[in-house]
Design a protein around this motif. Structure first.
Motif, short mmCIF file in Angstrom:
data_model
loop_
_atom_site.label_atom_id
_atom_site.label_comp_id
_atom_site.label_asym_id
_atom_site.label_seq_id
_atom_site.Cartn_x
_atom_site.Cartn_y
_atom_site.Cartn_z
N VAL B 75 25.62 63.86 2.21
CA VAL B 75 26.75 64.39 2.97
C VAL B 75 26.70 63.88 4.40
O VAL B 75 25.63 63.87 5.03
N TYR B 76 27.84 63.39 4.88
CA TYR B 76 27.93 62.93 6.26
C TYR B 76 28.65 63.99 7.09
O TYR B 76 29.74 64.42 6.73
N THR B 80 34.37 67.59 15.54
CA THR B 80 35.32 67.11 16.54
C THR B 80 35.01 67.65 17.92
O THR B 80 35.50 67.12 18.92
N GLY B 81 34.22 68.73 18.00
CA GLY B 81 33.95 69.35 19.29
C GLY B 81 34.75 70.62 19.51
O GLY B 81 34.37 71.47 20.32
N TYR B 82 35.84 70.77 18.79
CA TYR B 82 36.65 72.00 18.88
C TYR B 82 36.10 73.03 17.91
O TYR B 82 35.44 72.67 16.92
N PRO B 83 36.40 74.34 18.14
CA PRO B 83 35.96 75.36 17.19
C PRO B 83 36.56 75.08 15.81
O PRO B 83 37.73 74.73 15.70
N GLY B 84 35.74 75.22 14.80
CA GLY B 84 36.18 74.93 13.44
C GLY B 84 36.38 73.46 13.18
O GLY B 84 37.08 73.09 12.24
N GLY B 85 35.80 72.62 14.02
CA GLY B 85 36.03 71.19 13.90
C GLY B 85 35.00 70.48 13.04
O GLY B 85 34.98 69.26 13.00
N ALA B 86 34.16 71.24 12.37
CA ALA B 86 33.12 70.61 11.55
C ALA B 86 33.73 70.10 10.26
O ALA B 86 34.63 70.72 9.71
N SER B 87 33.23 68.97 9.79
CA SER B 87 33.69 68.48 8.50
C SER B 87 32.52 67.79 7.81
O SER B 87 31.67 67.19 8.47
N TRP B 88 32.48 67.94 6.51
CA TRP B 88 31.41 67.33 5.71
C TRP B 88 32.06 66.37 4.72
O TRP B 88 32.99 66.76 4.00
N THR B 89 31.60 65.13 4.70
CA THR B 89 32.17 64.13 3.81
C THR B 89 31.08 63.64 2.86
O THR B 89 30.00 63.26 3.30
N LEU B 90 31.36 63.65 1.58
CA LEU B 90 30.40 63.13 0.60
C LEU B 90 30.36 61.61 0.69
O LEU B 90 31.32 60.98 1.13
N ALA B 91 29.23 61.06 0.25
CA ALA B 91 29.04 59.61 0.39
C ALA B 91 30.13 58.85 -0.35
O ALA B 91 30.64 57.85 0.15
N TRP B 92 30.50 59.31 -1.55
CA TRP B 92 31.51 58.56 -2.31
C TRP B 92 32.87 58.65 -1.65
O TRP B 92 33.65 57.70 -1.68
N GLU B 93 33.16 59.80 -0.97
CA GLU B 93 34.44 59.92 -0.25
C GLU B 93 34.47 58.95 0.94
O GLU B 93 35.45 58.26 1.18
N LEU B 94 33.34 58.93 1.67
CA LEU B 94 33.25 58.03 2.82
C LEU B 94 33.40 56.57 2.37
O LEU B 94 34.06 55.77 3.03
N HIS B 95 32.81 56.27 1.22
CA HIS B 95 32.83 54.90 0.72
C HIS B 95 34.24 54.48 0.31
O HIS B 95 34.61 53.32 0.48
#
Lengths: 150, 178
Positions: B75-76, B80-95
């Motif tokens: 997971v990557y 973003t720095g804003y509240p609730g700005g966290a995001s998790w991307t799976l390797a296959w999605e990023l690819h």
């Protein structure tokens, strides 16, 4: 210091404050801001700096040893022999150069280092060490691409 | 060899361009190899303050192979720095979004976080396939060996070769191949 009365002499016992603080300010002379002018802040930073200096004397030696290893390893790989085989074979040949001298040779006298690598490789071959087999590139992408370009 | 030329080294600080085929390679193991060439640790003149790193071109980054089930599990994280700005991307999605990013991040994370890291990364050129611009390709003078050989799949052999390949037995005629 001149004491006009016995009372002042009694009150000023102990080390002389000015000279005691001056020793610390000398060490803090190159700091910026209040760290060099206020004693109570200067003393903290000077203490910390002295601790770093003590630790750094050890770390410097480790860093240099790491650098020598990196340089020798790079030199060995240029000549197609790995670091451990190189060291082992030189030891078997009674060449007991330390890492510092080997790194100096690798960096500044590449031909001398090459002859050392040749000695090590010959010894490895004589002793039948199976570390010299470099696998050639199996697929020649580069040559293929260059061919396509023409 | 004369005494003066004994220590002569031509083009010692020249930058060399290497090419590396990432097809079927583990990006995290490749990162260690690429890092060595990017930082110049393969040269005996290496020093952390010495700007002696080389350029590395990586081709076929869309064909990298992650070990095990890492495509699903790795997971990557991004914030973003804003509240609730966290995001998790799976390797296959990023690819699928960018086929160069997994390898790029692997190389970036394999290096120590110092001021030199971003300049070192500038010398890494990743391409998703083997189409490289002409002006970059003409610099290349060395090919890095792949960490593991790229296997040839059965469907990439020509039919005649497969048919004439020596075999031990012939299947019986009523044998059902699945």
């Amino acid at each position: 210091m001149v004491f006009t009365s016995i009372v002042n002499f009694v009150r000023s016992r102990g080390p002389d404050e000015f000279w005691r603080k001056r020793k610390v300010f000398r060490l803090a002379a190159h700091y910026i801001g209040r760290r060099r002018n206020c004693y109570s802040i200067a003393i903290k930073n000077v203490h910390r700096a002295l601790v770093y200096a003590t630790k750094g004397r050890k770390l410097k030696k480790l860093d240099m040893a790491d650098l020598w290893t990196t340089r020798i390893r790079a030199g060995c790989e240029e000549h197609g022999i790995d670091y451990f085989t190189f060291k082992e074979c030189l030891a078997r040949e009674n060449v007991f150069l330390n890492r510092k001298s080997l790194a100096d040779l690798a960096c500044w006298e590449p031909y001398t280092f090459k002859s050392l690598a040749d000695i090590a490789k010959q010894r490895a071959a004589d002793d039948g060490l199976n570390c010299l087999n470099r696998i050639e590139n199996s697929d020649h992408i580069l040559s293929k691409m260059l061919k396509n370009k023409k | 060899m004369s005494t003066i030329k004994r220590v002569q080294q031509w083009a010692t600080f020249a930058r060399i361009w290497h090419i590396y085929d990432a097809a079927w390679q583990n990006p995290f193991e490749s990162a260690k190899l690429l890092r060595k060439y990017l930082m110049g640790m393969h040269k005996p003149i290496y020093h952390p303050l010495n700007d002696c790193g080389d350029h590395v071109i990586v081709i076929n980054s869309k064909d990298i192979a992650l070990p095990g089930d890492e495509w699903k599990k790795r997971v990557y994280f991004h914030h973003t720095g804003y509240p609730g700005g966290a995001s998790w991307t799976l390797a296959w999605e990023l690819h699928t979004k960018d086929p160069t990013l997994v390898l790029k991040k692997a190389v970036y994370n394999s290096m120590k976080g110092n001021l030199q890291r971003r300049y070192t990364m500038e010398r890494l050129h990743i391409f998703p396939d083997s189409n490289i611009p002409e002006n970059i390709m003409k610099n290349v003078s060395n090919q890095l060996q792949q960490l593991r050989p790229k296997p040839t799949r059965l469907d990439s052999y020509d039919e005649k070769y497969v048919k004439e390949f020596p075999k031990i037995i012939d299947y019986p005629k009523d044998y059902i191949l699945r």
